[in-house]
Design a protein around this motif. Structure first.
Motif, short mmCIF file in Angstrom:
data_model
loop_
_atom_site.label_atom_id
_atom_site.label_comp_id
_atom_site.label_asym_id
_atom_site.label_seq_id
_atom_site.Cartn_x
_atom_site.Cartn_y
_atom_site.Cartn_z
N GLY A 19 35.21 -17.61 -11.38
CA GLY A 19 34.78 -16.98 -12.61
C GLY A 19 33.37 -17.32 -13.05
N SER A 20 32.74 -18.32 -12.42
CA SER A 20 31.38 -18.69 -12.80
C SER A 20 30.40 -17.60 -12.37
N GLN A 21 29.36 -17.43 -13.16
CA GLN A 21 28.40 -16.36 -12.91
C GLN A 21 27.02 -16.94 -12.60
N HIS A 22 26.34 -16.26 -11.71
CA HIS A 22 25.00 -16.67 -11.31
C HIS A 22 24.14 -15.41 -11.20
N ARG A 23 22.86 -15.59 -11.41
CA ARG A 23 21.92 -14.46 -11.31
C ARG A 23 20.75 -14.87 -10.43
N LEU A 24 20.48 -14.06 -9.42
CA LEU A 24 19.34 -14.29 -8.54
C LEU A 24 18.30 -13.23 -8.84
N GLY A 25 17.13 -13.63 -9.22
CA GLY A 25 16.07 -12.69 -9.55
C GLY A 25 14.71 -13.19 -9.11
N GLY A 26 13.70 -12.34 -9.31
CA GLY A 26 12.34 -12.74 -8.98
C GLY A 26 11.94 -12.45 -7.55
N PHE A 27 12.80 -11.78 -6.80
CA PHE A 27 12.49 -11.47 -5.41
C PHE A 27 12.33 -9.96 -5.22
N TYR A 28 11.84 -9.59 -4.03
CA TYR A 28 11.56 -8.19 -3.72
C TYR A 28 12.19 -7.83 -2.37
N THR A 29 12.46 -6.53 -2.22
CA THR A 29 12.99 -6.01 -0.96
C THR A 29 12.35 -4.66 -0.69
N VAL A 30 12.56 -4.11 0.49
CA VAL A 30 12.04 -2.79 0.84
C VAL A 30 12.94 -1.73 0.24
N ASN A 31 12.34 -0.76 -0.42
CA ASN A 31 13.07 0.37 -1.01
C ASN A 31 13.33 1.41 0.09
N GLU A 32 14.59 1.55 0.47
CA GLU A 32 14.95 2.46 1.57
C GLU A 32 14.62 3.91 1.24
N GLU A 33 14.82 4.32 -0.01
CA GLU A 33 14.55 5.71 -0.38
C GLU A 33 13.07 6.04 -0.24
N ARG A 34 12.23 5.13 -0.69
CA ARG A 34 10.79 5.36 -0.55
C ARG A 34 10.38 5.38 0.92
N LEU A 35 10.99 4.52 1.71
CA LEU A 35 10.70 4.51 3.14
C LEU A 35 11.04 5.85 3.77
N ALA A 36 12.19 6.40 3.41
CA ALA A 36 12.63 7.68 3.98
C ALA A 36 11.73 8.83 3.54
N GLN A 37 11.06 8.68 2.40
CA GLN A 37 10.23 9.75 1.87
C GLN A 37 8.76 9.65 2.30
N LEU A 38 8.41 8.61 3.05
CA LEU A 38 7.02 8.47 3.48
C LEU A 38 6.62 9.63 4.38
N PRO A 39 5.40 10.10 4.26
CA PRO A 39 4.93 11.16 5.17
C PRO A 39 4.84 10.66 6.60
N ARG A 71 0.83 -1.22 0.00
CA ARG A 71 0.00 0.00 0.00
C ARG A 71 0.86 1.26 0.00
N ASN A 72 2.00 1.20 0.68
CA ASN A 72 2.91 2.33 0.73
C ASN A 72 3.98 2.28 -0.37
N GLU A 73 3.81 1.35 -1.31
CA GLU A 73 4.71 1.18 -2.46
C GLU A 73 6.17 1.04 -2.03
N LEU A 74 6.37 0.22 -1.00
CA LEU A 74 7.72 0.05 -0.45
C LEU A 74 8.47 -1.15 -1.04
N LEU A 75 7.77 -2.03 -1.72
CA LEU A 75 8.43 -3.22 -2.24
C LEU A 75 8.90 -3.00 -3.68
N GLU A 76 10.12 -3.40 -3.95
CA GLU A 76 10.66 -3.31 -5.30
C GLU A 76 11.39 -4.59 -5.64
N GLY A 77 11.29 -4.99 -6.91
CA GLY A 77 12.02 -6.15 -7.38
C GLY A 77 13.50 -5.86 -7.48
#
Length: 235
Positions: free
Chosen positions: A174-194, A158-164
């Motif tokens: 040297g091997s490469q891996h990619r982790l995707g498809g998950f979400y975390t809290v966006n710190e910048e948006r959290l700091a800007q909440l009223p 509701r507060n649009e705090l989750l971002e992929g």
């Protein structure tokens, strides 16, 4: 396959539960579901992220590895963290409900169930063992904690705090891996909440878990190091 049945001290009077860790006991898993009240203890060891279900809802999970069935905390019969998530530790027990009454079920097909090894579920005269007392406390904590997930993740959305996010990993070999498809809290948006939104999150008891989740993301560094050590050992 699972075979959950209602636990009772007649049919299951001789049951024991193997409490050691091991891949043969189902511990080779890449994550476990969790809930806000558990974030404080888990954030010392694991990255806590969110995954999105098919119905659009979010669920917090604790990550143990980067690939399916990879638990980088599992070494033989040892789990290399002082805290094991409750949704893992409670196995092979499950919560049932009969009306308003909570009941305890046990999965008889789980490899932890034994009659010769492990902690007794019941005492010789039929009473509840100290181990089962511990299990009952865990199941109650899980029941209450999982009920809070919907309100918590709804507040984040509701507060649009989750971002992929995506994590690109290059290991020492040297091997490469990619982790995707998950979400975390966006710190910048959290700091800007009223202030009103912050106050609402605080009154709901969600600010602490939010900051614990953010802090847990630093555990990706140690998780990558565990991955490097396993590759170096040829495992």
């Amino acid at each position: 396959m699972t075979k959950p049945v209602l636990l009772n001290n007649i049919d299951h009077k001789d049951l024991r539960v193997i409490t050691r860790r091991g891949a043969d006991l189902g511990d080779e898993r890449a994550f476990a579901p969790t809930f806000p009240d558990e974030f404080r203890s888990l954030q010392a060891h694991y990255p806590i992220v969110f995954r999105k279900a098919d119905d659009g809802t979010f669920e917090p999970i604790a990550l143990f590895g980067f690939e399916n069935d990879e638990n980088l905390f599992l070494e033989g019969q040892e789990w290399q963290a002082t805290t094991v998530p409750l949704l893992v530790e409670r196995l092979p027990f499950l919560i049932g409900q009969n009306g308003d009454e909570l009941t305890v079920h046990i999965d008889l097909d789980n490899p932890r169930v034994s009659t010769t090894e492990g902690e007794p579920v019941f005492l010789a005269h039929g009473g509840v063992s100290p181990y089962l007392d511990h299990v009952n406390a865990m199941l109650l904590a899980i029941h209450e904690g999982m009920r809070s997930n919907a309100a918590f993740t709804d507040a984040l959305a509701r507060n649009e705090l989750l971002e992929g996010f995506a994590l690109d990993i290059t290991l020492d070999d040297g091997s490469q891996h990619r982790l995707g498809g998950f979400y975390t809290v966006n710190e910048e948006r959290l700091a800007q909440l009223p202030a009103a939104a912050i106050d609402s999150l605080h009154k709901a008891g969600f600010l602490g878990p939010i900051y614990f989740q953010i802090a847990s993301m630093s555990n990706f560094r140690s998780l990558i190091e565990r991955k490097n050590c396993r590759h170096a050992a040829g495992r």
